[in-house]
Design an enzyme around this catalytic site. Sequence first.
Site, mmCIF file in Angstrom:
data_model
loop_
_atom_site.group_PDB
_atom_site.id
_atom_site.type_symbol
_atom_site.label_atom_id
_atom_site.label_comp_id
_atom_site.label_asym_id
_atom_site.label_seq_id
_atom_site.Cartn_x
_atom_site.Cartn_y
_atom_site.Cartn_z
ATOM 1 N N ARG A 32 -45.116 -6.219 33.680
ATOM 2 C CA ARG A 32 -45.710 -4.983 33.157
ATOM 3 C C ARG A 32 -45.276 -4.724 31.722
ATOM 4 O O ARG A 32 -46.063 -4.204 30.920
ATOM 5 C CB ARG A 32 -45.339 -3.811 34.075
ATOM 6 N N ASP A 326 -40.532 -8.864 49.651
ATOM 7 C CA ASP A 326 -40.234 -10.229 49.201
ATOM 8 C C ASP A 326 -38.899 -10.742 49.743
ATOM 9 O O ASP A 326 -38.516 -11.885 49.483
ATOM 10 C CB ASP A 326 -40.217 -10.283 47.665
HETATM 11 C C1 S3P Z 1 -45.534 -6.997 43.243
HETATM 12 C C2 S3P Z 1 -46.034 -6.490 44.411
HETATM 13 C C3 S3P Z 1 -45.848 -7.139 45.730
HETATM 14 C C4 S3P Z 1 -44.751 -8.214 45.692
HETATM 15 C C5 S3P Z 1 -44.870 -9.081 44.474
HETATM 16 C C6 S3P Z 1 -44.742 -8.240 43.211
HETATM 17 C C7 S3P Z 1 -45.786 -6.271 41.982
HETATM 18 O O1 S3P Z 1 -47.078 -7.743 46.103
HETATM 19 O O2 S3P Z 1 -44.808 -9.020 46.840
HETATM 20 O O3 S3P Z 1 -43.864 -10.064 44.443
HETATM 21 O O4 S3P Z 1 -45.115 -6.568 40.962
HETATM 22 O O5 S3P Z 1 -46.646 -5.377 41.973
HETATM 23 P P1 S3P Z 1 -48.229 -6.942 46.902
HETATM 24 O O6 S3P Z 1 -48.846 -5.956 46.021
HETATM 25 O O7 S3P Z 1 -49.196 -8.020 47.331
HETATM 26 O O8 S3P Z 1 -47.526 -6.326 48.076
#
Ligand code: S3P
Length: 445
Positions: A32, A326
């Site tokens: 981000r 995760d």
């Molecule tokens: C993330 C959101 C999660 C996570 C990924 C990072 C993010 O995924 O598993 O490693 O930075 O927004 P999901 O939105 O599919 O849950």
Amino acid sequence: MHTTEPRPMSARRSDALSGRARVPGDKSISHRALMFGGLAAGETRITGLLEGEDVLRTGEAMKAMGATIEKRGDEWIATGTGNGALLEPEAPLDFGNAGTGVRLTMGLVGSYDMTTRFIGDASLSKRPMGRVLDPLKEMGLQVLSAEPGDRLPITLRGPKHAAPISYRVPMPSAQVKSAVLLAALNTPGVTTVIEPVATRDHTEKMLAGFGAALEVETDAEGARHIRIEGQPKLIGQTIAVPADPSSAAFPLVAALIVPGSDVVIESMLMNPTRTGLVTTLMEMGADIEILERRNEGGEDVADLRVRGSELKGVTVPEDRAPSMIDEYPVLAVAASFAEGDTLMQGLEELRVKESDRLSAVAEGLKANGVDCEEGEASLRVTGRPGGKGLGGGTVKTHLDHRIAMSFLVMGLATEKPVTIDDQTMIATSFPDFTALMTRLGAMLD
Ligand code: S3P
């Protein structure tokens, strides 16, 4: 990288781990930081950026759309195009292994009157993209081409004028929430995202920091309503990226399962949408001391002192899943050394990560003698304190960094070594993993 030959690696039973460790910057915040920095007017200065392959791909994508991003000394400097002024990329954007990079960027470009093609590696090309395309189509996006099941390669064309929507996210996903919020940045009017279950809130916090007008309200059912005013002026910021709790999870669990260990993990992000693993491990009897809680750059961080512990199996509440999504692979490793059963439920999202993590974990555990039961969306692990009789297997990592690191951690405490078929993907999120773990005393080769 994923295009090179697989490189196996083994972990062996190690003596007590000790020392201090600072794991790399948070992956979610790093993606981000480069995206918003590449978009906002003026300069964004970033320290502590995760220089993993996934994040660097996001940087390249922003450069392909007009941003300038460079490293000067310890800082990364992004000079943005100005909100609303991204350029059409000339070549396909290659996101490699990175789900966050591709899904958030689809949102970002989804409200631009331009054509963008997205490609990725074999793992990313298996992952469903319909979850972000569905709301973006409601805003006016056209999908010019996609592989069956809304998979990469995908070519998108945004509308001349995007329409604001109100969207209830059907699965707990920060990526889907974020894609809609990012599309809203180039959409007139107010866009609303409703998430019934809270997920990581970095997009909301950081966009507000860059100057977006954003309101969050929680209703009587606990759903969060996020309203964002379209076409804000975004201004470059200074960002200090805290250490990634999802990476810290590996030395943390390693210190718990290797008897006699005493490790301090420095400056870890303690945002409550990310600390489900620490809560769960403490319920299992883990000796974790939270030291020096402080605020750095708008996020809570702390140092964690972790000592070798005798763990007990627990049932992990289903509603905790988003705050540790995760971390289930490495929790399953911790559970393999706990007394009794650990039951994890509500894991359907694990099936669509870098690999089908639920089956990758269950297969890896079984290959190393751990008793476990894989359900449709659940996993039961029966632990063996001391790791007696465990190990000796080879784990298929399926191009998944977290499967690779989890099983290397496991091998530090099993009777026999644990081997993984490929270590190369570790560089996507934790390039320094082997060196850092070795410094603490881990036997990896
Ligand atoms: C993330 C959101 C999660 C996570 C990924 C990072 C993010 O995924 O598993 O490693 O930075 O927004 P999901 O939105 O599919 O849950």
